[in-house]
Each structure stands twice: as structure tokens, then as C-alpha cells.
Design an enzyme around this catalytic site. Sequence first.
Site, PDB file in Angstrom:
ATOM      1  CG  HIS A  72      -2.175  -0.819   1.004  1.00 20.12           C
ATOM      2  ND1 HIS A  72      -3.279  -0.779   1.949  1.00 20.12           N
ATOM      3  CD2 HIS A  72      -2.158  -2.065   0.180  1.00 20.12           C
ATOM      4  CE1 HIS A  72      -4.336  -1.939   1.625  1.00 20.12           C
ATOM      5  NE2 HIS A  72      -3.453  -2.314   0.500  1.00 20.12           N
ATOM      6  CE1 TYR A 200      -5.556   3.097  11.401  1.00 18.51           C
ATOM      7  CE2 TYR A 200      -5.366   3.823   9.139  1.00 18.51           C
ATOM      8  CZ  TYR A 200      -5.145   2.534  10.165  1.00 18.51           C
ATOM      9  OH  TYR A 200      -3.994   1.934  10.140  1.00 18.51           O
ATOM     10  N   PRO A 292      -4.647  -0.317  18.700  1.00 15.23           N
ATOM     11  CG  PRO A 292      -6.151  -1.959  17.832  1.00 15.23           C
ATOM     12  CD  PRO A 292      -5.663  -0.751  19.104  1.00 15.23           C
ATOM     13  CE  LYS A 296       3.553   2.756  13.553  1.00 12.96           C
ATOM     14  NZ  LYS A 296       4.057   2.086  12.387  1.00 12.96           N
ATOM     15  CE1 TYR A 384      -1.343   3.574   9.847  1.00  6.17           C
ATOM     16  CE2 TYR A 384      -0.418   2.614   8.169  1.00  6.17           C
ATOM     17  CZ  TYR A 384      -1.256   2.271   8.887  1.00  6.17           C
ATOM     18  OH  TYR A 384      -2.444   1.901   8.451  1.00  6.17           O
TER      19      TYR A 384
END
Length: 389
Positions: A72, A200, A292, A296, A384
Amino acid sequence: MRTQVAIIGGGPSGLLLSQLLNRAGIATVVLERKSRDYVLSRIRAGVLEWGLVGLLREAGAAARMDAEGHPHDGTNIADHGRMQRIDFKALIGKQVMVYGQTEITCDLYDAQDAIGATVLNEAEDVALHDVTSSAPYVTFTHQGVPQRLDCDVIAGCDGFHGVSRPTIPAEVRKTFEKVYPFGWLGILSRTPPVSDELIYARSERGFALASMRNPMLSRYYVQVPLTDQVEDWSDDAFWAEFRARMPAEVAARLVTGPSIEKSIAPLRSFVSEPMRWGRLFLCGDASHIVPPTGAKGLNLAASDVHYLFEALTAFFRRGDETALDHYSSRALARIWQAMRFSWQMTMLLHNFPDQTDWDHRMQGAELDQLFTNPAAQRLMAENYTGLPY
């Protein structure tokens, strides 16, 4: 029985460490309390930092991930209907890999079998002894027979509820913890993902996450009160709530279906220091837990494995204990940065019971900055996709 490294815990961190060490000529024995079928039935995260991708390749356990995983280039953040893509590749030239933790564990078991590594599942009554000496050992029961495993080093990869962390004296351990006042209700469904990349989403109804495992396996979550039970949520109720929290264009293309797994996970941030006591070294969830939200958990375990593998290789090949002496501080420095990022993402995207109008406005202002400021987007992308080891 004797080995160089006794590894407590046969999840992904223990298996990955064992695989790397064996390929470097360092002998291991892995002791896992549960059966292999049980370990492989656990549904866990699926977003891999590129550092973990590299470790799996180094371990010779990446062939299926490379064939079936999904790189991604970015992710999406939604706020009350509006949505912004954070383009990792354009911002910092990095990616993440979507590939389920269960698949990683399966691949690592296969890799361990292929090299003839010793993995003992259903090892009961595990206890660690003389860990501050140069000759630690482990006692356990396997198939009804009491056994002793002598070793040079013990790696505690046995998770939050394992025996490794409590072996460090309570007066030595310092713990830090934040418990969040909600959980994530997650379902797995054999449906095409609603988006090619994760979403998100913050909404007035609470947080939601659209994730995936493969082109016909989706993983979705909604924030729920800790008082909720899985039985309170029918599939229809979940889908209705998930749709309501996603932007309208996302909700319109959502494909629903029966859940094949449904669970509620509480959220906490937790760190235990130090990660070393004599010849015992903690790794992964034995030392730290992250919510979550920042993807990580598994990735932090992987960075621990990286540091510990480097240190053990230097120790066994050259007798150099320098990296072992610095393992805890090196690992914790990266852990606290990941803790900060996961905490920030959790605070930014969830509704809290005691939030004021001011708090909601501050969430909105921070998201405005993320949506419009390339520097803020780069900072998110760096964290990220994974800080350097």
C-alpha cells in the site's frame, strides 16, 4: 536438553527470532503453551512496516507474502464525511504491506519445520531459573513429562500474560499504562474490501476502520463501549453502524456478508521497563502493548527481534556483549516513539465519554492540519510506515 537460546512463546516474534538465529547458526528451542492450531486460529493485525517485510525476507519466510501480500502506498483519514489520502510513497518514498499476522505465523512455522528447528507446542508449567547467572535454565512439562532446558540466553516472547515479564523482580520493573474507555468491535467477512487502502474514520458516532486481508477478505472495526458484549451485536447491527460512520461515498459501495469471526478488543497502552534482566530479554507483547490505531503491535515486536537478533549474533559469534547491554535502551527508544504515535492516533480519532466541545474542536483542528499541511502528512507517513531500526 540444551540449546543456546531458549525462546518462550511460539507466536510471530518468537518464531521469527528462532528462524533468524537458526539461519545464522545459533541453536534455539521454542516453547509455546498453546497448540499450533490454537496459535494459528488467532486473528490479529495485518499492516506490516517495510522493516518487518525485510526481516521476513532475511528469515527466508517471505515467499508467500511477496506473492499474496498487498503493498500500500498510502492510507485514508476521514473526518465527519470528508476524506484525505496520505500518500506515503509521494511524501517519503515508502510503503506498507498488508498481509495477515496469522499468515505470517503459518509461514514461520513452515520455515521452522523446513530447517528442522525445535518448536515444542503445548509446553506447560514453564518456569525460568537462574536468569541472572551465566547458566540460566527453563523447566517445563511436555506431553506429561517434566523437562529441563539449559541455555545461554532466554528470550521472553510469550506475550502480556506470559511468565517472562513476572520473572523480573517487581522492585526492578517499572510499568507505564493508559487504559482507554472503549474497545474495538471487529468482524472478518468474506467480502471484497470497501477500499483498496485502509480508511480511519472519525464521526460523531465514534471511530471506525476499514481494513482488509486479501481481495475477498475484509476486516472492519467500530468503537464500542467496554460494557458491550459480542452477543449484543448482530451482523446487521454492525453493518448499519459501520455504514453510518463512513463517508457517504464509502458507505454506498460497501459489500456486506456474514461474519466469519467477531470479537471485541479493549485498548491499552502499556510499557514495562527494563527489557533485560540478566540473561533474560523481553521481546514484543511481553514488554509492551499498543492500541491498534497506529498498526504498531506486531511491528514493534519485529523491531525488538531485529535488535535482539543483532545482539545475540554478536554475542555468540564474537563474545561481544555490548549490543546485549544496550538492547533494552535501544528497543525502548523506538517503542516510546511508536507509543506516542499510537496514543496520538487514538486520541485524535475516537470519541471519549468525558469530551467537551473544546476537545472536539481540537480534534477537528488537528485533522484540518493533517488534511492541509504537507509537513504534518510527512510526519504521519514517517511514523505509520515505520521509523528506522
